[in-house]
Design an enzyme around this catalytic site. Structure first.
Site, mmCIF file in Angstrom:
data_model
loop_
_atom_site.group_PDB
_atom_site.id
_atom_site.type_symbol
_atom_site.label_atom_id
_atom_site.label_comp_id
_atom_site.label_asym_id
_atom_site.label_seq_id
_atom_site.Cartn_x
_atom_site.Cartn_y
_atom_site.Cartn_z
ATOM 1 N N ALA A 52 28.358 -36.582 0.503
ATOM 2 C CA ALA A 52 27.194 -36.345 0.295
ATOM 3 C C ALA A 52 26.964 -34.994 -0.396
ATOM 4 O O ALA A 52 26.326 -34.972 -1.542
ATOM 5 C CB ALA A 52 26.103 -36.333 1.412
ATOM 6 N N ALA A 55 32.738 -34.923 10.229
ATOM 7 C CA ALA A 55 33.801 -35.977 10.442
ATOM 8 C C ALA A 55 33.198 -36.792 11.352
ATOM 9 O O ALA A 55 34.029 -37.047 12.529
ATOM 10 C CB ALA A 55 35.064 -35.042 10.946
ATOM 11 N N ASP A 109 33.580 -42.371 -0.805
ATOM 12 C CA ASP A 109 31.987 -42.462 -0.705
ATOM 13 C C ASP A 109 31.238 -41.899 -1.474
ATOM 14 O O ASP A 109 29.824 -41.965 -1.629
ATOM 15 C CB ASP A 109 31.657 -42.085 0.686
ATOM 16 C CG ASP A 109 32.079 -43.172 1.842
ATOM 17 O OD1 ASP A 109 32.072 -44.185 1.539
ATOM 18 O OD2 ASP A 109 32.268 -42.609 2.822
ATOM 19 N N LYS A 145 24.792 -41.498 5.101
ATOM 20 C CA LYS A 145 24.707 -43.103 5.407
ATOM 21 C C LYS A 145 25.161 -43.803 6.472
ATOM 22 O O LYS A 145 26.003 -43.019 7.223
ATOM 23 C CB LYS A 145 25.587 -43.399 4.133
ATOM 24 C CG LYS A 145 27.154 -42.888 4.010
ATOM 25 C CD LYS A 145 28.158 -43.761 4.914
ATOM 26 C CE LYS A 145 29.537 -43.465 5.333
ATOM 27 N NZ LYS A 145 30.252 -43.825 6.264
ATOM 28 N N MET A 155 29.576 -40.184 8.581
ATOM 29 C CA MET A 155 28.375 -40.222 7.965
ATOM 30 C C MET A 155 28.217 -39.939 6.369
ATOM 31 O O MET A 155 27.269 -39.621 5.887
ATOM 32 C CB MET A 155 27.326 -39.683 8.723
ATOM 33 C CG MET A 155 27.116 -40.452 10.294
ATOM 34 S SD MET A 155 25.528 -39.852 11.027
ATOM 35 C CE MET A 155 24.316 -40.673 10.046
ATOM 36 N N ALA A 156 29.630 -39.604 5.977
ATOM 37 C CA ALA A 156 29.767 -39.293 4.645
ATOM 38 C C ALA A 156 29.083 -37.837 4.177
ATOM 39 O O ALA A 156 28.810 -37.806 3.029
ATOM 40 C CB ALA A 156 29.209 -40.513 3.648
ATOM 41 N N GLY A 157 29.178 -37.203 5.436
ATOM 42 C CA GLY A 157 28.576 -35.651 4.987
ATOM 43 C C GLY A 157 29.139 -35.113 3.932
ATOM 44 O O GLY A 157 28.529 -34.392 3.140
HETATM 45 P P1 ATP Z 1 33.152 -40.643 5.723
HETATM 46 O O1 ATP Z 1 32.091 -41.185 6.575
HETATM 47 O O2 ATP Z 1 33.124 -40.386 4.257
HETATM 48 O O3 ATP Z 1 34.661 -41.138 6.116
HETATM 49 P P2 ATP Z 1 32.954 -38.535 7.625
HETATM 50 O O4 ATP Z 1 31.497 -37.926 7.642
HETATM 51 O O5 ATP Z 1 33.586 -38.919 8.635
HETATM 52 O O6 ATP Z 1 33.360 -38.836 6.198
HETATM 53 P P3 ATP Z 1 33.123 -35.360 6.567
HETATM 54 O O7 ATP Z 1 31.786 -35.134 7.265
HETATM 55 O O8 ATP Z 1 32.658 -35.981 5.062
HETATM 56 O O9 ATP Z 1 33.455 -36.839 7.466
HETATM 57 O O10 ATP Z 1 34.126 -34.655 6.811
HETATM 58 C C1 ATP Z 1 35.704 -34.892 6.871
HETATM 59 C C2 ATP Z 1 36.370 -33.664 6.549
HETATM 60 O O11 ATP Z 1 36.110 -33.196 5.314
HETATM 61 C C3 ATP Z 1 35.913 -32.567 7.504
HETATM 62 O O12 ATP Z 1 36.852 -32.675 8.760
HETATM 63 C C4 ATP Z 1 36.136 -31.142 6.754
HETATM 64 O O13 ATP Z 1 37.253 -30.641 7.118
HETATM 65 C C5 ATP Z 1 36.320 -31.778 5.338
HETATM 66 N N1 ATP Z 1 34.915 -31.391 4.432
HETATM 67 C C6 ATP Z 1 35.347 -30.781 3.046
HETATM 68 N N2 ATP Z 1 34.193 -30.450 2.612
HETATM 69 C C7 ATP Z 1 33.159 -30.817 3.717
HETATM 70 C C8 ATP Z 1 31.758 -30.744 3.496
HETATM 71 N N3 ATP Z 1 31.169 -30.317 2.533
HETATM 72 N N4 ATP Z 1 31.148 -31.149 4.741
HETATM 73 C C9 ATP Z 1 31.764 -31.479 5.592
HETATM 74 N N5 ATP Z 1 33.295 -31.715 5.794
HETATM 75 C C10 ATP Z 1 33.875 -31.294 4.673
#
Ligand code: ATP
Length: 322
Positions: free
Chosen positions: A134, A126, A166, A19, A129-131
């Site tokens: 998702a 991190a 998210d 996202k 992009m809410a990986g």
């Molecule tokens: P948001 O946009 O929701 O704030 P983000 O994209 O910045 O999230 P994520 O990619 O969701 O961040 O990762 C945040 C932290 O969550 C990572 O540092 C990781 O340690 C942990 N994590 C737990 N499960 C997952 C996963 N399936 N994929 C990625 N990171 C994960």
């Protein structure tokens, strides 16, 4: 959900989009430390895939599912947890609890079915992009289907809210307005398709750290999402580019000053608008078309570890054939 097969399935793959926040305003900090926010989210076409397989001869029989063993693998590398803290696994356990399936002391018993969950990552980690969210949504949708649990989207959203702010949005995808701490979502009318240049950094930025920096250097804002919602209603990319807004950008740029230059570089290269995505460090630029996005991407490629052209809105979690 109408994506159920009429006969039992033993394997299902769900592709889930990432996202961008087209608008993100931070309101007050609550006594529990969470921030109230108003945000407009839209899914973009960078996808993870969660594959779930039921690995037991007796698994099709509902009685055999009072207990379940879960095995998890992933190909996202060292930044992604490979244990029970992975959001996909947390989502699986949350669904098990909701439908009364236990892990219990019957581990290793031959009649206990095994569900194998595999996560293929393309969404940067991190990165704003809410990986992880998702992946949690994809796991809920995949296992709801595989285990024939029959929860509808609203029931899945209710479970999702316990997993992260998210995650409820990621269950439905598309374009939504989220309020509260981000878990209360409503779909909004969005016309048109949008092309993005997505500038990705290999150095993650923790969402919690960005919120802490916001408490130090940011301030409560009263800005409303009207301009973004109006641009989406009319499908006006130029107006959307001008209306993009992210209150967390100040904090993200405070922690990573080069993000402000990355954003400026996207605008210099011709983007209609540019901003840090969510808590960063991903920086996105809105283009007039996919071709335009590709030409901007070529101009700014040196600034980022990875640059992608992505389209939005990108739907929601979708069951796909292998
Ligand atoms: P948001 O946009 O929701 O704030 P983000 O994209 O910045 O999230 P994520 O990619 O969701 O961040 O990762 C945040 C932290 O969550 C990572 O540092 C990781 O340690 C942990 N994590 C737990 N499960 C997952 C996963 N399936 N994929 C990625 N990171 C994960």
């Amino acid at each position: 959900m109408n994506d159920r097969a009429s006969t039992s399935v033993s394997c299902v793959s769900v592709r889930v989009p990432s996202k961008v926040n087209l608008f993100l305003a931070i309101r007050d900090r609550r006594p529990d430390g969470y921030h109230e926010l108003v945000t407009v989210l839209q899914t973009v076409s960078i996808y993870d895939t969660v594959k779930a397989r039921l690995d037991s001869p007796n698994a099709a029989h509902p009685a055999a599912r009072r207990f379940m063993e879960l095995a998890f693998t992933q190909d996202g590398g060292g930044q992604v947890p490979a244990d029970d803290t992975n959001l996909a696994v947390r989502a699986a356990r949350c669904l098990m609890e909701a439908i009364g399936v236990g892990t219990s002391d019957r581990d290793g018993h031959p009649d206990v079915p095994m569900t194998r969950l595999h996560l293929s990552k393309a969404i940067p980690v991190a990165a704003g992009m809410a990986g992880g969210s998702a992946d949690a949504a994809a796991a809920l949708v995949a296992l709801n289907h595989l285990w024939e649990a029959d929860l509808d989207r609203d029931e899945l959203r209710a479970l999702a809210a316990d997993l992260g702010a998210d995650v409820p949005f990621c269950i439905g995808g598309g374009t939504a307005l989220a309020t509260g701490i981000g878990t209360a979502t409503a779909q909004v009318l969005a016309r048109g398709a949008y092309a993005w240049v997505v500038g990705i950094s290999d150095r993650p930025l923790s969402t919690a750290e960005v919120y802490r920096a916001h408490d130090e250097v940011g301030r409560r804002s009263d800005i409303e999402p009207d301009a973004v919602l109006q641009a989406l209603r009319t499908g006006d990319a130029e107006a959307l580019g001008a209306a993009l807004h992210n209150d967390l950008e100040v904090a993200a740029c405070h922690l990573r000053p080069e993000l402000a230059d990355d954003r400026a570089a996207l605008l210099d290269a011709g983007a209609l608008g540019a901003m840090v995505s969510g808590s960063g460090p991903t920086v996105v630029g809105l283009a007039e078309s996919a071709e335009h996005a590709a030409s901007i991407a070529a101009l700014v490629a040196d600034r980022f570890d990875r640059v992608e052209v992505a389209l939005s809105p990108a739907g929601g979690p979708e069951i796909v054939r292998d």
